[in-house]
Design an enzyme around this catalytic site. Sequence first.
Site, PDB file in Angstrom:
ATOM      1  N   SER A 180       0.807  -1.219   0.000  1.00 36.16           N
ATOM      2  CA  SER A 180       0.000   0.000   0.000  1.00 36.16           C
ATOM      3  C   SER A 180       0.843   1.273   0.000  1.00 36.16           C
ATOM      4  CB  SER A 180      -0.950  -0.058   1.200  1.00 36.16           C
ATOM      5  OG  SER A 180      -1.931   0.919   1.082  1.00 36.16           O
ATOM      6  N   HIS A 181       0.704   2.095   1.061  1.00 41.22           N
ATOM      7  CA  HIS A 181       1.389   3.389   1.079  1.00 41.22           C
ATOM      8  C   HIS A 181       2.769   3.308   1.725  1.00 41.22           C
ATOM      9  CE1 HIS A 181      -1.309   2.748   4.469  1.00 41.22           C
ATOM     10  NE2 HIS A 181      -0.312   3.220   5.182  1.00 41.22           N
TER      11      HIS A 181
ATOM     12  N   ASP B 296      -2.321   6.537  -3.492  1.00 38.14           N
ATOM     13  CA  ASP B 296      -1.185   5.865  -2.862  1.00 38.14           C
ATOM     14  C   ASP B 296      -0.588   4.810  -3.797  1.00 38.14           C
ATOM     15  OD1 ASP B 296      -3.220   3.990  -2.656  1.00 38.14           O
ATOM     16  OD2 ASP B 296      -2.520   3.229  -0.732  1.00 38.14           O
TER      17      ASP B 296
ATOM     18  N   ASP C  38      -0.741   1.586  -4.364  1.00 32.87           N
ATOM     19  CA  ASP C  38      -1.585   0.641  -5.111  1.00 32.87           C
ATOM     20  C   ASP C  38      -2.913   1.271  -5.514  1.00 32.87           C
ATOM     21  OD1 ASP C  38      -2.447   0.680  -2.448  1.00 32.87           O
ATOM     22  OD2 ASP C  38      -3.255  -1.341  -2.569  1.00 32.87           O
TER      23      ASP C  38
ATOM     24  N   ASP D 157      -5.499   2.565  -4.029  1.00 38.21           N
ATOM     25  CA  ASP D 157      -6.819   2.350  -3.427  1.00 38.21           C
ATOM     26  C   ASP D 157      -7.234   3.519  -2.532  1.00 38.21           C
ATOM     27  OD1 ASP D 157      -5.027   1.745  -1.398  1.00 38.21           O
ATOM     28  OD2 ASP D 157      -6.105  -0.027  -0.697  1.00 38.21           O
ATOM     29  N   ARG D 158      -6.269   4.384  -2.193  1.00 43.61           N
ATOM     30  CA  ARG D 158      -6.599   5.531  -1.353  1.00 43.61           C
ATOM     31  C   ARG D 158      -6.310   6.817  -2.107  1.00 43.61           C
ATOM     32  NH1 ARG D 158      -4.544   3.668   4.497  1.00 43.61           N
ATOM     33  NH2 ARG D 158      -5.029   1.488   4.204  1.00 43.61           N
TER      34      ARG D 158
ATOM     35  N   LYS E 108     -11.264  -0.570  -1.863  1.00 45.24           N
ATOM     36  CA  LYS E 108     -11.271   0.882  -1.928  1.00 45.24           C
ATOM     37  C   LYS E 108     -10.771   1.268  -3.303  1.00 45.24           C
ATOM     38  CE  LYS E 108      -8.741  -0.570   1.200  1.00 45.24           C
ATOM     39  NZ  LYS E 108      -8.111  -1.101   2.401  1.00 45.24           N
TER      40      LYS E 108
END
Length: 592
Positions: free
Chosen positions: A124-125, A300, A302, A304-305, A408
């Site tokens: 992720s982030h 981010d 990937d 999703d945010r 997300k």
Amino acid sequence: MVMFKASRKETSPFDGQKPGTSGLRKKVTVFQQPNYLENFVQSTFNALSADKVKGATLVVSGDGRYFSKDAIQVIIKMAAANGVRRVWVGQNGLMSTPAVSAVIRERVGADGSKSTGAFILTASHNPGGPHEDFGIKYNMENGGPAPEAITDKIYANTTSINEYFIAADLPDVDISVVGITTFEGHEGPFDVDVFDSTGDYVTLMKSIFDFTSIQKLFGSPNFTFCFDALHGVGGIYAKRIFVEELGAHEGSLINCTPKEDFGGGHPDPNLTYAKELVSRMGLGKESSQGEPPEFGAAADGDADRNMVLGKRFFVTPSDSVAIIAANAVQSIPYFSSGLKGVARSMPTSAALDVVAKHLNLKFFEVPTGWKFFGNLMDAGLCSICGEESFGTGGYCFLITGSDHIREKDGIWAVLAWLSILAFKNKDNLNGGAKLVTVEDIVRQHWTTYGRHYYTRYDYENVDAGAAKELMSYLVKLQSSLPDVNKIINGIRSDVSNVVEADEFEYKDPVDGSISKHQGVRYLFEDGSRLVFRLSGTGSVGATIRLYIEQYEKDPSKTGRDSQDALAPLVEVALKLSKMQEFTGRSAPTVIT
Ligand SMILES: *[C@@H]1O[C@H](CO)[C@@H](O)[C@H](O)[C@H]1NC(C)=O
Ligand SMILES: *[C@@H]1O[C@H](CO)[C@@H](O)[C@H](O)[C@H]1NC(C)=O
Ligand SMILES: *[C@@H]1O[C@H](CO)[C@@H](O)[C@H](O)[C@H]1NC(C)=O
């Protein structure tokens, strides 16, 4: 045709392969130990029912971080040896997490095949690179993350694993070239299908949003745009969608080439890490020259945010989801027949509640964790959801989603905002009239629905014992509202009374599961809230998070300075909880 043989390898367990809700995340150097990745992948195959492995079609892709390419080749070889029929890989191994979810749900292979799950390679982030983080998570047939029953089973298996299967003689597949390669094993053929990472996702987005109206917005001489992918995988979707499909200028994209180390930065879309975007938007100290764009966004690693900005204006995550929900039916064709319901996580501000009430929508307040949203969506109870995110620092980006997938979706949120802007400006795109801006939309929303002034105080690394005592005190205190109100009235006379308080508990209406001890809530008569939560009670200490939310309905008072508007309630929160007395802290570590 190249033949391959499955071979059995002996192995022994590694400690700590317990996947969280977002999969297994460790340093790259941990994943590089011989058999470490292999054990986890085999344990996942072992935990799945046989029909999800033998003869199945699996997706393998990720955000492109360092070690992904090696991991993809290992997973392909292990899939072949475990009897998987096909592996689908996004070109160069790149696919955003929401795009993987879309592919699981929507893609049909040339031979009519459908996939039943995916290995998503992302942390992720978190930063990437040889000394940074790698991660792997498994998503199920509905496109959502594996439920706890499965991740528990995976973990149990990692603790006693003694063998894994791999087609060690299978040559590496060139994942930079689109096409199907077929190999022959003892149990029959095995295909690796390298496909366009963006195609299926773009098709899905086109079925949700009105691309023609967004094209018109981009075509207006007065609309300007900026998107920062922070060198994450979102960049390939941004190029394809914003530039190629919608007509944004190439120059409106920054950091949109995915890099294994995210250019050395944190792929974390907040006001600290999305530096370039923040300065272009005229926020922060080092604003760049010239007029900032009308609309800016970041995603981010990937994708999703996301974070949404207007010209010299920050949209809070809680406002963002409320505004999307309030405008969805008019602006987004996918929702034109109405919203099934909306949901937010408990600590996210109640801005969404007010919208749900005005529009008479089903509304859910759920614990933190994506699965609660996923369950509601699977049951047809929720169309749009959002949560303010909890990182270790003061994250303030939006996690939103809709029931088009089971993850997300950062690009979706940007398209939702573009749709709202396109709708509000449909009659003034010829250059003559002034555009309705992001800031206008937010201020108008406050006028209609009121504003939730919102801040979060984090007390990090508090002595775990002291943190627990503070929470027990608050749990006990909330059981007597007269006592609570006596204390509050003694602190400030300009703060309204508490009318309800509890330790938040959630019974999932879909699977019946009960989540307890989710934090203490004090709900005020005027719609304001205080929420206290405890997290990360590790060996290093605990983090207390205090959410302070002042609701202001009077349209003449929704434009106040946020700190001023919150000051009375902040004072009440700190004194009511005896924060300093319990923790010894006179100030929080982070204020968001
Ligand atoms: C792990 O999976 C293997 C293969 O299916 C099985 O034999 C073993 O019992 C499993 N172990 C645990 C602890 O679940
Ligand atoms: C951005 O996130 C980092 C943690 O990744 C945090 O330390 C920092 O305070 C955050 N900045 C803002 C403005 O939220
Ligand atoms: C829109 O852009 C055109 C061309 O740059 C400019 O001449 C015009 O003044 C702008 N209109 C408004 C309302 O800002």
